[in-house]
Design a protein around this motif. Structure first.
Motif, short mmCIF file in Angstrom:
data_model
loop_
_atom_site.label_atom_id
_atom_site.label_comp_id
_atom_site.label_asym_id
_atom_site.label_seq_id
_atom_site.Cartn_x
_atom_site.Cartn_y
_atom_site.Cartn_z
N SER A 133 -92.78 4.39 -74.48
CA SER A 133 -92.98 3.57 -73.28
C SER A 133 -94.37 3.82 -72.71
O SER A 133 -94.86 4.95 -72.71
CB SER A 133 -91.93 3.92 -72.25
OG SER A 133 -92.21 3.25 -71.04
N SER A 134 -95.00 2.76 -72.22
CA SER A 134 -96.34 2.90 -71.62
C SER A 134 -96.22 3.32 -70.16
O SER A 134 -97.21 3.69 -69.54
CB SER A 134 -97.10 1.58 -71.71
OG SER A 134 -96.40 0.58 -71.01
N VAL A 135 -95.01 3.23 -69.58
CA VAL A 135 -94.79 3.61 -68.18
C VAL A 135 -94.17 5.00 -68.14
O VAL A 135 -93.19 5.26 -68.85
CB VAL A 135 -93.87 2.59 -67.47
CG1 VAL A 135 -93.59 3.02 -66.04
CG2 VAL A 135 -94.49 1.21 -67.50
N GLY A 186 -95.58 4.61 -63.28
CA GLY A 186 -96.68 3.71 -63.65
C GLY A 186 -97.31 4.17 -64.93
O GLY A 186 -96.81 5.07 -65.63
N LYS A 187 -98.44 3.55 -65.27
CA LYS A 187 -99.18 3.97 -66.46
C LYS A 187 -99.81 5.32 -66.20
O LYS A 187 -100.04 5.71 -65.06
CB LYS A 187 -100.23 2.92 -66.81
CG LYS A 187 -99.60 1.60 -67.25
CD LYS A 187 -100.60 0.66 -67.84
CE LYS A 187 -99.91 -0.59 -68.35
NZ LYS A 187 -100.83 -1.57 -68.94
N ASP A 213 -102.84 6.72 -66.48
CA ASP A 213 -104.04 6.88 -65.65
C ASP A 213 -103.73 6.55 -64.19
O ASP A 213 -104.27 7.19 -63.28
CB ASP A 213 -105.18 6.00 -66.17
CG ASP A 213 -104.81 4.53 -66.21
OD1 ASP A 213 -103.60 4.25 -66.22
OD2 ASP A 213 -105.71 3.68 -66.24
#
Length: 1263
Positions: free
Chosen positions: A72-74, A130-131, A133
């Motif tokens: 997952s990117s989150v 969230g992502k 960064d």
């Protein structure tokens, strides 16, 4: 949990072989069955909750081999802020206040999602999603804004700071994000080595640790600088940097050797201490070895050959070093030395020397003699000729030098010789078939030889196949060079010389034309000047640039043509000058509307009859000047007509006074000050001086008779003063004193003028200096007037305070309307201040200001009080219906009477007609009994009350009665009444405004011809004439309408109606426009479907009927034929958006009708037109059908071949009937149930169909 079977591409490929039997016989049925996969292998089940550990492991491994995990990117992280470190500790405001605002701001700034919660220990838990960064940025913001900050310092060597910062500050940013702290590093010029860190305690420790790690890593590194003679550097680097690369790989240190072009001996080694020491030892060893064993020899090599020894990017030197181990040292390019030094082992020097000479002599330089004018032909267009040579011999460098008759070549000897021979062949060929010549032409003719946009010279080049070089203007050369074919050169030379000689015989003439006229001569979009140029095509006309502000227009061309053109343009300019004469006519502002006339009729008539342009000032402008432009005689005629209108309307006279023209400027004064003062003093008369330099002595004065005479006397007196001995002086006074100095009606200043004979001029509102007063006259008169004025001004500067008694009943008069009377007193009497006591306290009024001003204001106030004491009130009876006309527009008339007679006039309230109607016949109204009213007693609504002195009130009453309108009747035919009224009453309103009268048209039911006109007596005659003129216009229009209403009908078969209408109504619109008629075709439900009605002038209606009849006659000659066209080609014949069918119809002048969808015969097409055209159109359509059908048959054949043939079908034949995907030990084979039948509606029900539940080997259904 339900099981899900997944068939991957890999498993399908593995088992697909089970579907294809082997070629030429295969294994038996048993072997085939063993080769089939089991159901569990093909569809491994998902693990159940109660599955054993082993089963779980097996299943997991089975799925793990097939599926790849997704990431997952989150991400979600939870941060905890203890109570003691929380910045906002107010528990009652959780989720509100500053803390909530900060969280919202962090979410907006970083894009992460925050959720806050309170732990039992009142610590703050923050979940951030969230992502990656975004989460890291949010974490940093949370620490800095929601957590209390601590700070600490850490000291590391100054030289290690740059490693903490990193490239472009990236390392520092990474550290701050990672530790959620703020790190401040001292500037390079700051001697401190302390790094300041601020953030949470945990973050501080992390940041400290990371910084100390970076510093410890750098402590292990070392830097060493070794000085080695420059001549030994090549041996340390080795050929192609091989040696130094090996040393760096062996030691792990970084070695930086300065390049040969940099004159430095220092070699820098960086790395860990042990690595650096090892690298230094190796370098020194190579250096010592070469010092001991190497020797050198010096040889002479031509400077021009050095570049061949060096080679491209020094590759040749590296090549020699690699083969022989010998370093070759070349002197710098800016040195004159030709000595080359070879350094290395003695036994290798010989081989190196041989290679150096071989490289030096491998290239040669040569040249080919070729005239410089041929160079560009040798190069070719865009270098095409030269590219053919250089592509074959890329190592040869060819150089052309401008102005030299040779071509330099450089490169390998053999290649140079080949290129030289090729270029010599090209040169000899060009010399044999090309020639050049030079002619001398004056540079002033060069641009004319070139022509506009190069049209002349390009024509000569193309015609004679030559190139012509005309030197640019900055070279100031008169030589023109022509190159090309010998015959073409001679012909071009002859033509150019002829052109030049013709130009020498040409004449250039300068016309002086005022620049303001240039635009008019050129015309809009150059239309006027184009006509001139077309008339004189051989003459070139040049206008100056508008920015130059020059009046010179240059003509150039044959002498006679230039003269003709010059005369023509001078005549044109003379006409323009004659037509651009302008004069100004001062007309009193109130008469401008009368000069314009009804709907601009007067001004339009004057413009047309005098052929002039007349411009009036805007309504909101203070200017009274009307500008007339045109021919002088016409302008004078227009001026006379405009002045005549003014004279008719008012008591205006015009007088001419003879004053020497030399005095005019002095009488006008600076910016017209003197003449303006006379005009203002004499009631606004107009004084017109002739234009300067005209030599005319007559000065025109125009205005009311008395004022004109007064202005004449003043003008003559001033002229006499100027003629005898004129003197002037200036003095200053505050602007508020000016009115007092002038006095009421100019009384004060007149006394000074009469006693001294001097003229005093006060500044106008437009003057910048509002304090400057000018005195003119004889020296003695000016001196006396100046003295008197100075005494007056001095007295005004002497401020005093005085008082007077005013009856309190009159106080209200002075302070009413926001003190308007007091403001008028202050303006008139030098700014004197008048103070009234509070209401009912005293009758003492205080005045403060200059002594003379106070005295004058006091006197005026006493006069006002006397007027108020002597004030009477009288009633003037005028019927209420006339009140509005008496008042005038915006009450202007009543205001004038009030000012002229110094009285107060009050009009009664309007009578309510409803209240009057409510009175009953027996005298009762609203239940009350009224007394009988005397019919001779005037109504209250008719009484106008006038207040003031007795004699003034009586005079004002007479003036009011004089304004009572008179009524006359004008006979106008009843049928014209509605046209006079106009749309929504616009026509009658316009007439009432124009003539300042009231016009009453009788009601339609009265059928009366009488129209009542009410107004002032002097307005009624003009109104009657205007009304009768309008009647004449309407009667002419009525006659015109009667003529235009001629109607006739024509019988036309309805089938022809669409043809008469035309496409989008084009044909019928054209007939209507051409004959100016109205053509009405029958509606769908009309009884007479064949009747077309035409309305208009009789002769035009007949012409339109003939035009329609001609169309019908032509249509009746047409025939219709049906043909059979295969319906499959209809679409292609019609074309995209009907383009094809329209083209056929236009080409053959026929009409085509294709069958609609669902027609009985879909192939039937109808062609309508003239017989011969119908036959041609049918032939064309049949040809198209044949062509399109051939295409259709061919395409269908190809489609059939594709569907019946192909490799796929042959594969299927070999493969045999497909069994589908087969597995062993499937659930439907183990029990009594069969495999699902795809054709069964029970196994595969349609949507919405009820299906009975039945047991299934797949187990119970789960939803």
């Amino acid at each position: 949990m339900s099981s899900v079977a997944v068939l991957t591409q890999e498993s399908f490929n593995e088992h697909r072989i089970g579907l294809l039997p082997e070629q030429g016989g295969g294994p038996g049925a048993g072997e085939e069955e063993e080769a089939l996969p089991t159901y569990k292998d093909a569809f491994p089940p998902l693990p159940e909750k109660a599955a054993t550990t082993e089963g779980t492991q097996e299943t997991t491994s089975a799925w793990a081999s097939k599926l790849r995990p997704l990431k997952s990117s989150v991400i979600t992280q939870v941060f905890h802020v203890p109570l003691e470190e929380r910045k906002y500790k107010d528990i009652n405001q959780f989720g509100e206040g500053d803390q909530a605002k900060v969280c919202v701001d962090i979410m907006h700034k970083t894009g992460a999602h925050l959720e806050l919660s309170l732990a039992k220990d009142q610590g703050l838990s923050i979940m951030v999603s969230g992502k990656l960064d975004a989460v890291m940025k949010a974490r940093k913001e949370i620490v800095s804004r929601l957590q209390t900050q601590a700070s600490a310092t850490v000291g590391i060597p100054k030289e290690h700071h740059r490693f903490v910062i990193g490239k472009n500050g990236e390392k520092l940013q990474e550290l701050e994000l990672k530790t959620a702290t703020k790190i401040q590093i001292p500037r390079p010029d700051d001697p401190s080595n302390q790094i300041k860190i601020s953030g949470t305690k945990e973050g501080l420790e992390k940041a400290k640790h990371e910084i100390l790690l970076i510093s410890a890593e750098q402590d292990k590194r070392a830097v060493e600088r070794v000085n080695i003679d420059k001549v030994y550097h090549p041996f340390i680097t080795g050929a192609y940097n091989k040696v130094v690369a090996e040393m760096m790989q062996e030691t792990g240190a970084r070695i930086n050797v300065p390049p040969p072009s940099v004159n430095k001996t220092e070699i820098v080694i960086t790395g860990e201490k042990e690595q650096v020491a090892l690298a230094v030892a190796l370098i020194k060893k190579i250096s010592e070895d070469k010092k001991k064993n190497a020797t050198f020899i010096a040889v002479e090599v031509k400077k021009s050959q050095h570049k061949y020894v060096i080679g491209p990017k020094g590759n040749t030197l590296q090549e020699i070093l690699d083969r022989t181990g010998v370093s070759v040292e070349i002197p710098p390019s800016d040195s004159n030395s030709e000595t080359v030094i070879l350094r290395g082992e003695p036994d290798r020097l010989g081989q190196a020397l041989t290679e150096v000479y071989a490289k030096a002599n491998s290239y040669t330089a040569s040249s080919v003699t070729a005239p410089s004018w041929l160079h560009r032909f040798i190069i070719g267009k865009k270098g095409q000729n030269l590219a053919k040579i250089t592509q074959v011999m890329p190592k040869v460098h060819i150089e052309f030098t401008e102005g030299e008759d040779k071509i330099a070549l450089e490169g390998p000897t053999k290649d140079v010789q080949m290129v030289q021979s090729q270029i010599e062949v090209i040169v000899s060929d060009l010399v044999s078939r090309m020639d050049y010549t030079e002619i001398s032409v004056d540079p002033k003719f060069h641009r004319h030889l070139i022509g506009k946009a190069g049209v002349n010279i390009n024509r000569i080049k193309e015609l004679h196949k030559v190139t012509v070089r005309i030197p640019p203007d900055h070279e100031k050369s008169n030589l023109i060079r022509i190159e090309g074919d010998p015959q073409g050169v001679q012909e071009a030379k002859k033509e150019l010389l002829e052109l030049a000689s013709r130009m020498e015989n040409e004449r250039t003439k300068d016309l002086i034309i005022e620049q303001r006229l240039h635009r008019a001569i050129i015309g809009q979009k150059g239309e006027n000047i184009k006509e001139v140029r077309d008339k004189f095509p051989e003459v070139i006309i040049n206008f100056p640039d508008p920015a130059q502000k020059s009046d010179i227009v240059q003509l150039r061309g044959p002498r006679t043509e230039v003269e003709k053109c010059s005369k023509f343009m001078q005549k044109m300019v003379a006409e323009m000058m004659e037509n651009s004469f302008s004069l100004s006519v001062p007309i009193f502002k109130q008469f401008h509307r009368n000069i314009i006339g009804k709907g601009g009729s007067n001004i339009k008539k004057i413009r047309e009859e005098t052929n002039t342009k007349i411009d009036l000032p805007a309504e909101n402008s203070n200017s009274e000047m009307i500008i007339i432009t045109g021919k002088k005689a016409n302008c004078e005629a227009a001026r006379v007509r405009i002045l005549t209108i003014q004279k008719e309307l008012a008591n205006i006279t015009e007088m001419e006074v003879s004053i020497p023209s030399k005095l005019h400027n002095s009488l006008i004064g600076s910016k017209g000050r003197f003449v303006r003062s006379i005009m203002e003093e004499c009631g606004g008369v107009h004084i017109h001086f002739p234009s300067e330099g005209a030599g005319i002595d007559k000065v025109t004065i125009r205005g009311p008779v008395e004022e004109v005479e007064k202005a004449k006397q003043q003008l003559l007196a001033l002229a006499e003063e100027k003629q005898t001995k004129s003197h002037s002086a200036e003095l200053r006074a505050k602007p508020e004193y000016h009115k007092f100095l002038i006095g009421k009606g100019g009384g004060n200043i007149r006394k000074v003028r009469d006693s001294t004979g001097a003229r005093i001029i006060f500044p106008t509102a437009e003057d910048k200096d509002q304090e400057l007063i000018t005195v003119i006259g004889t020296e003695e008169a000016v001196r006396d007037a100046q003295k008197e004025l100075e005494e007056l001004i001095k007295g005004l500067d002497n401020v005093i305070e005085d008082s007077m008694n005013v009856d309190p009943k009159h106080h209200r008069y002075f302070v009413a309307r926001r003190g308007q009377v007091l403001r008028d007193l202050a303006d008139e009497y030098g700014g004197v201040m008048v103070s009234f006591p509070r209401t009912g306290t005293s009758d003492k009024v205080t005045l403060k200001g200059a002594k003379e001003c106070v005295e004058a204001a006091k006197k005026r106030m006493q006069e006002i009080v006397e007027d108020l004491d002597a004030q009477v009130t009288i009633e003037c009876t005028i019927p209420q219906r006339f009140h509005r006309s008496i008042m005038g527009p915006k009450g202007s008339r009543i205001q004038q009477i009030t000012r002229d007679h110094n009285v107060h006039i009050k009009f009664p309230d309007r009578e309510d007609p409803q209240a009057a109607d409510a009175i009953q016949e027996n005298g009762e109204a609203n239940g009350q009994v009224k007394e009988a009213v005397d019919p001779n007693t005037p109504k209250k609504c008719d009484l106008i009350v006038i207040s003031g002195r007795q004699e003034r009130c009586e005079a004002a009453a007479e003036a009011l009665k004089a304004l009572v309108p008179v009524t006359i009747e004008v006979s106008v035919p009843f049928e014209l009444h509605r046209y006079i009224i106009g749309q929504k009453g616009s026509g009658i309103r316009k007439m009432m405004d124009e003539f300042e009268v009231n016009i009453q048209v009788p009601a339609p039911e009265q059928q009366s011809d009488k129209i009542a006109v009410t107004g002032l007596a002097n307005h009624l005659d003009r109104a009657r004439e205007g009304l009768l003129d309008r009647v004449k216009e309407l009667q002419v229009e009525q006659e015109e309408r009667a003529l235009k209403s001629f109607k006739l009908t024509i019988t036309v078969d309805p089938k022809y109606h669409p043809k008469i209408i035309g496409r989008k109504g084009a044909i019928i619109t054209n007939i209507r426009t051409e004959h100016d008629v109205n053509i009405l075709l029958p509606e769908k439900n009309d009884d007479n479907q064949d009747q077309i009605t035409i309305t208009g002038y009789e002769h035009k209606a007949i012409a339109a009927r003939d035009a329609i009849q001609a169309i019908v006659d032509e249509l009746e000659e047409m025939i219709s034929e049906d043909i059979t066209l295969n319906s499959r080609v209809h679409a292609r014949i019609i074309g995209a958006k009907g383009k094809g069918i329209r083209r056929i119809m236009d080409d053959f002048k026929v009409d085509l009708r294709f069958p609609q969808s669902g027609a009985a015969d879909p192939d039937l097409v109808t062609v309508t037109g003239r017989p011969e055209l119908v036959d041609e159109a049918i032939d064309h359509l049949l040809n198209l059908e044949e062509e399109y059908m051939a295409d259709i048959v061919e395409n269908e054949g190809k489609a059939y071949m594709r569907s019946s043939g192909g490799g796929a079908s042959s594969m299927d034949e070999h493969r045999g009937p497909s069994k589908g995907f087969v597995v062993r030990e499937a659930p439907w084979t183990t029990g009594t149930e069969k495999a699902p039948d795809m054709s069964s509606s029970e196994d595969f029900p349609s949507f919405g169909a009820p299906v009975a539940a039945k047991a299934s080997p797949w187990g119970p259904k789960r939803f």
